[in-house]
Design a protein around this motif. Structure first.
Motif, PDB file in Angstrom:
ATOM      1  N   ASN A  48      70.806  27.444 110.070  1.00 26.33           N
ATOM      2  CA  ASN A  48      70.457  28.195 108.876  1.00 26.33           C
ATOM      3  C   ASN A  48      71.007  29.608 109.032  1.00 26.33           C
ATOM      4  N   GLY A  82      68.198  26.430 117.719  1.00 29.61           N
ATOM      5  CA  GLY A  82      67.709  27.441 116.781  1.00 29.61           C
ATOM      6  C   GLY A  82      66.709  28.397 117.384  1.00 29.61           C
ATOM      7  N   PRO A  94      66.192  26.956 111.536  1.00 29.34           N
ATOM      8  CA  PRO A  94      66.548  25.532 111.501  1.00 29.34           C
ATOM      9  C   PRO A  94      68.008  25.295 111.900  1.00 29.34           C
ATOM     10  N   TYR A  96      70.941  21.994 111.884  1.00 25.42           N
ATOM     11  CA  TYR A  96      71.165  20.786 111.112  1.00 25.42           C
ATOM     12  C   TYR A  96      72.164  19.873 111.814  1.00 25.42           C
ATOM     13  N   GLU A 112      66.421  18.412 109.610  1.00 28.41           N
ATOM     14  CA  GLU A 112      66.455  19.466 110.622  1.00 28.41           C
ATOM     15  C   GLU A 112      66.341  18.839 112.003  1.00 28.41           C
TER      16      GLU A 112
END
Length: 113
Positions: A48, A82, A94, A96, A112
């Protein structure tokens, strides 16, 4: 649609692998989610793009040793998990799942890690 097909359908193209320079974050928006895509340590990561401490773009920061550093206050986040590795950030951001298909970097922002 079966569960594996649903998981496959959640991946969207973020960018071309050939467009990613080593250790240089690239900001993309996927389904309204700001994501920083980074090629480093022999892998491609998606995290993120918003720092959990100061609400600024992580893609404007530096990358080193599988860490991305927030340019504003210097918090670093592990691109694999993260998790912050130093203050002032205390909350993770988050990350991914990423898949490479040919020259396409695919990211699932609905899953996530």
């Amino acid at each position: 649609m079966s569960l594996p097909e649903q998981a496959e359908a959640s991946y969207v193209r973020a960018c071309a692998l050939s467009d990613l320079d080593e250790d240089t974050p690239r900001r993309v928006e996927l389904g309204g989610v700001p994501v920083s895509v980074v090629r480093t340590c022999g892998e491609v990561f998606a995290i993120n793009d918003i720092c959990s401490h100061a609400n600024v773009s992580l893609s404007e920061g530096e990358v080193e040793d599988c860490q991305i550093e927030c340019w504003l206050h210097g918090s670093s986040f592990d691109l694999r998990t993260g998790k912050p590795s130093g203050l002032p950030a205390t909350r993770p951001v988050p990350v991914y799942p990423v898949k490479i298909v040919g020259d396409d970097v695919l990211v699932s922002v609905t899953q996530e890690s």
